[in-house]
Scaffold this active site. Structure first.
Site, PDB file in Angstrom:
ATOM      1  N   ASN A 184      -2.891 -13.595  -2.103  1.00  0.00           N
ATOM      2  CA  ASN A 184      -1.885 -13.141  -1.147  1.00  0.00           C
ATOM      3  C   ASN A 184      -0.563 -12.828  -1.836  1.00  0.00           C
ATOM      4  OD1 ASN A 184      -1.804 -16.005  -1.467  1.00  0.00           O
ATOM      5  ND2 ASN A 184      -0.578 -16.231   0.382  1.00  0.00           N
ATOM      6  N   GLU A 228       3.259 -12.107  -0.744  1.00  0.00           N
ATOM      7  CA  GLU A 228       4.191 -12.163   0.393  1.00  0.00           C
ATOM      8  C   GLU A 228       5.407 -11.269   0.151  1.00  0.00           C
ATOM      9  OE1 GLU A 228       4.885 -16.361   1.218  1.00  0.00           O
ATOM     10  OE2 GLU A 228       2.878 -16.484   2.133  1.00  0.00           O
ATOM     11  N   CYS A 264      -2.615 -10.215   2.680  1.00  0.00           N
ATOM     12  CA  CYS A 264      -3.502 -11.371   2.511  1.00  0.00           C
ATOM     13  C   CYS A 264      -4.407 -11.182   1.285  1.00  0.00           C
ATOM     14  CB  CYS A 264      -4.407 -11.538   3.729  1.00  0.00           C
ATOM     15  SG  CYS A 264      -3.564 -11.984   5.236  1.00  0.00           S
ATOM     16  N   GLU A 291      -7.619 -11.459   1.063  1.00  0.00           N
ATOM     17  CA  GLU A 291      -8.848 -10.703   1.337  1.00  0.00           C
ATOM     18  C   GLU A 291      -8.594  -9.204   1.254  1.00  0.00           C
ATOM     19  OE1 GLU A 291      -7.463 -13.118   3.038  1.00  0.00           O
ATOM     20  OE2 GLU A 291      -8.928 -14.384   4.059  1.00  0.00           O
ATOM     21  N   CYS A 312      -8.058 -13.815   8.515  1.00  0.00           N
ATOM     22  CA  CYS A 312      -7.346 -13.394   9.729  1.00  0.00           C
ATOM     23  C   CYS A 312      -8.023 -12.147  10.308  1.00  0.00           C
ATOM     24  CB  CYS A 312      -5.872 -13.150   9.437  1.00  0.00           C
ATOM     25  SG  CYS A 312      -5.533 -11.573   8.615  1.00  0.00           S
ATOM     26  N   CYS A 343      -7.771  -8.921   8.275  1.00  0.00           N
ATOM     27  CA  CYS A 343      -8.655  -8.907   7.094  1.00  0.00           C
ATOM     28  C   CYS A 343     -10.108  -8.699   7.492  1.00  0.00           C
ATOM     29  CB  CYS A 343      -8.491 -10.188   6.292  1.00  0.00           C
ATOM     30  SG  CYS A 343      -6.902 -10.228   5.424  1.00  0.00           S
TER      31      CYS A 343
HETATM   32  N1  THU Z   1      -3.282 -15.622   4.191  1.00  0.00           N
HETATM   33  C1  THU Z   1      -4.252 -15.049   3.418  1.00  0.00           C
HETATM   34  O1  THU Z   1      -3.980 -14.548   2.322  1.00  0.00           O
HETATM   35  N2  THU Z   1      -5.515 -15.055   3.885  1.00  0.00           N
HETATM   36  C2  THU Z   1      -5.935 -15.704   4.987  1.00  0.00           C
HETATM   37  O2  THU Z   1      -7.123 -15.723   5.262  1.00  0.00           O
HETATM   38  C3  THU Z   1      -4.963 -16.376   5.853  1.00  0.00           C
HETATM   39  C4  THU Z   1      -3.541 -16.186   5.498  1.00  0.00           C
HETATM   40  C5  THU Z   1      -1.908 -15.679   3.664  1.00  0.00           C
HETATM   41  C6  THU Z   1      -0.914 -14.798   4.315  1.00  0.00           C
HETATM   42  C7  THU Z   1       0.374 -15.552   4.014  1.00  0.00           C
HETATM   43  O3  THU Z   1       0.823 -15.214   2.710  1.00  0.00           O
HETATM   44  C8  THU Z   1      -0.040 -17.010   3.987  1.00  0.00           C
HETATM   45  O4  THU Z   1      -1.438 -17.006   3.788  1.00  0.00           O
HETATM   46  C9  THU Z   1       0.309 -17.781   5.233  1.00  0.00           C
HETATM   47  O5  THU Z   1      -0.211 -17.168   6.357  1.00  0.00           O
END
Ligand code: THU
Length: 139
Positions: free
Chosen positions: A50, A52, A61, A63, A96, A99
């Site tokens: 991920n 941000e 994310c 995925e 999520c 994704c």
């Molecule tokens: N996140 C992911 O990378 N994948 C997931 O399946 C759930 C959430 C990340 C997004 C964000 O950077 C952090 O986790 C908190 O939501």
């Protein structure tokens, strides 16, 4: 995890790769470090983590990062036949909705998706976490 089959051993390897990918996470806002590993039908393994952003909604994310990486490296014909998701926070992290929708474009309906849920690992066929994903067709 107790390994009872080749499929489980392969998934265990994929999860270890996902955990490794999570080490690279750029997550200064949530401190939630996620990694994803995709196994492609061409035998390649592709990872993502991920990334941000200070404008939170622009966060990508793990995925989706992995899917973008897979297409960028191997082209538009890729097919995904296994997905592993891990995080370094000992928390649940099912993929999520966004994704799942992006994975749907490239993932076999029977591909196992492994992810941490309520302190245990869940493995489910992609079609079960993303029903009807093959029904949306543009005419
Ligand atoms: N996140 C992911 O990378 N994948 C997931 O399946 C759930 C959430 C990340 C997004 C964000 O950077 C952090 O986790 C908190 O939501």
């Amino acid at each position: 995890m107790v390994m009872t089959s080749l499929a489980e051993a392969v998934l265990e390897d994929l999860l270890a790769t996902a955990r490794e990918a999570a080490e690279k996470s750029y997550s200064p806002y949530s401190s939630f470090k996620v990694g994803a590993a995709l196994r492609l039908t061409n035998g390649e393994i592709v990872t993502g983590t991920n990334v941000e952003n200070v404008s939170y909604g622009l966060t990508i994310c793990a995925e989706r990062a992995a899917v973008v990486q897979a297409v960028s490296r191997f082209g538009p014909e890729i097919r995904i036949n296994a997905v592993a998701i891990a995080n370094l926070n000992n928390a649940a992290s099912p993929p999520c909705g966004a994704c799942r929708q992006v994975l749907a474009e490239f993932t076999e309906p029977n591909a196992p998706v492994a992810f941490p849920l309520a302190e245990s690992l869940r493995v489910m066929p992609f079609a079960e976490i993303m029903p009807f994903s093959t029904e949306l067709k543009l005419k």
